[in-house]
Design an enzyme around this catalytic site. Structure first.
Site, PDB file in Angstrom:
ATOM      1  N   CYS A 174       0.814  -1.227   0.000  1.00 45.88           N
ATOM      2  CA  CYS A 174       0.000   0.000   0.000  1.00 45.88           C
ATOM      3  C   CYS A 174       0.846   1.276   0.000  1.00 45.88           C
ATOM      4  O   CYS A 174       0.332   2.362  -0.264  1.00 45.88           O
ATOM      5  CB  CYS A 174      -0.940   0.006   1.198  1.00 45.88           C
ATOM      6  SG  CYS A 174      -2.009  -1.436   1.246  1.00 45.88           S
ATOM      7  N   HIS A 176      -3.488   7.045   3.562  1.00 42.32           N
ATOM      8  CA  HIS A 176      -3.841   5.770   2.924  1.00 42.32           C
ATOM      9  C   HIS A 176      -5.252   5.393   3.365  1.00 42.32           C
ATOM     10  O   HIS A 176      -5.596   5.495   4.543  1.00 42.32           O
ATOM     11  CB  HIS A 176      -2.835   4.705   3.350  1.00 42.32           C
ATOM     12  CG  HIS A 176      -3.218   3.326   2.909  1.00 42.32           C
ATOM     13  ND1 HIS A 176      -3.665   3.057   1.638  1.00 42.32           N
ATOM     14  CD2 HIS A 176      -3.248   2.141   3.588  1.00 42.32           C
ATOM     15  CE1 HIS A 176      -3.934   1.767   1.543  1.00 42.32           C
ATOM     16  NE2 HIS A 176      -3.695   1.188   2.704  1.00 42.32           N
ATOM     17  N   ASN A 215     -10.115  -0.242   0.077  1.00 42.20           N
ATOM     18  CA  ASN A 215      -8.658  -0.137   0.172  1.00 42.20           C
ATOM     19  C   ASN A 215      -8.075  -0.511  -1.191  1.00 42.20           C
ATOM     20  O   ASN A 215      -8.081  -1.686  -1.562  1.00 42.20           O
ATOM     21  CB  ASN A 215      -8.150  -1.068   1.270  1.00 42.20           C
ATOM     22  CG  ASN A 215      -6.645  -0.994   1.443  1.00 42.20           C
ATOM     23  OD1 ASN A 215      -5.946  -0.410   0.621  1.00 42.20           O
ATOM     24  ND2 ASN A 215      -6.145  -1.590   2.513  1.00 42.20           N
TER      25      ASN A 215
END
Ligand code: ACO
Length: 322
Positions: free
Chosen positions: A113, A249, A279
């Site tokens: 990520c 994030h 996500n």
């Protein structure tokens, strides 16, 4: 002193949207559980024949247009992703060729990520040293193809997409500071168990999917995201009250809220897209950035802190004047 600055942004999201109610038909879950634990309401999913480079190309076209540059100006391509089309050639070369960008350095950063933050940090260094003048940076992920769709612990969390930026030199900042970190001791908490040199034949089968210890990931994420944000502000001598926007994030609304609380930032200074995107791993920060730039919240001159955390674990932050 040469600084680097983001000259334009763009994004692409696949056409297909999967709501929490759609997921109720796939696994034993429900909208209420997903919303209250994660903040996710819907996510986009790539078509079976759609690839990460397809999404990169579309997001890049938007960023190139908004920066007012030509593909001929671009002299470097860096792509953060964990789900490249092929093991090789690297995805940045595919995107460079498909966009008609002249031959140039093209590389991918694989940091789960944190991939985009690693990619943009690399671009910043090349621009600052004068080795690159116009860098295409993309964070993109076809992560729904790595998910075990029988595992309700993970499949409800993720979505696909791509976000892109063009980075150019500037006499004014620009990017004020970058901070990256990683510690492989946390590998067992979050990983994909198959790779080029390990059990590749199992990839894409039902017994293989993202493996995660959710509660522990949550704790380390909150701690590291807070640390790396404070590190960025302190290094730049910036008071947290001066920040216009935090672009975190987008893993989970509760992680975002906990980070904002640790920084003493009200949630109306935090860009949140997790409800619409889920996500999206390396795509999450540039997707959120482009969303807020295009809807007019983030304006030129605003002080923006971007940060990410992902498998490894990896983490990073970028403080910039947009
Ligand atoms: N629907 C319904 N019930 C579920 C689901 C689901 N989709 N998933 C798990 N459950 C159940 C569990 O089986 C468990 O049931 P049990 O008590 O009968 O055993 C119960 O819900 C509680 O499960 P927990 O895992 O304790 O739930 P928790 O409150 O920890 O929330 C979550 C889980 C949302 C995954 C949370 O731990 C989290 O957000 N962790 C961070 C993970 C993350 O963000 N990963 C993304 C990649 S890393 C990154 O991007 C930073």
């Amino acid at each position: 002193m040469i600084y680097s600055r983001i000259a334009g942004t763009g994004r692409y999201l696949p056409e297909k949207v999967l709501t929490n109610f759609d997921l109720e038909k796939i696994v034993d879950t429900n909208d209420e559980w997903i919303r209250t634990r994660t903040g996710v309401e819907r996510r986009h999913q790539c078509a079976p024949d759609e690839t990460t480079s397809d999404m990169c190309v579309e997001a890049a076209k938007k960023a190139i247009e908004s920066a007012g540059v030509s593909v001929k100006d671009i002299d470097m391509v860096i792509i953060g992703t964990t789900s490249p089309d092929l093991i090789f050639p690297n995805i940045a070369t595919l995107v460079q060729h498909r966009l008609g960008i002249p031959a140039c350095p093209a590389l991918a950063t694989e940091a789960a990520c944190t991939g985009f933050v690693y990619a943009l940090t690399t671009a910043d260094k090349f621009v600052k040293t004068g080795e690159a003048k116009c860098v295409l940076v993309v964070g993109a992920e076809c992560i729904t193809k790595l998910v075990d769709w029988t595992d309700r612990n993970t499949c409800v969390l993720f979505g696909d997409g791509a976000g892109a930026v063009i980075v150019e030199p500037s006499e004014e900042p620009g990017i004020l500071g970058t901070h990256l970190g990683a510690d492989g001791k946390h590998k067992e908490l979050l990983y994909y168990p198959v790779g080029a040199s390990k059990d590749l034949y199992k990839a894409g089968t039902e017994e293989v999917g993202i493996t995660m210890v959710g509660k522990d990931v949550f704790k380390v994420a909150v701690s590291k995201l807070g640390d790396v944000a404070i590190e960025a502000l302190e290094a730049a001598g910036v008071d947290r009250g001066e920040l216009d926007w935090l672009v975190p994030h987008q893993a989970n609304l509760r992680i975002i809220q906990a980070t904002a609380k640790r920084l003493g930032l009200p949630m109306d200074k935090v860009i949140v897209t997790v409800q619409d995107h889920g996500n999206t791993s390396a795509a999450s920060v540039p997707l959120a950035l482009d969303t807020a730039v295009r809807d007019g919240r983030i304006e030129r001159g605003h002080l923006v802190l971007m940060e990410a955390f992902g498998g490894g674990f990896t983490w990073g932050s970028i403080l910039m004047r947009f």
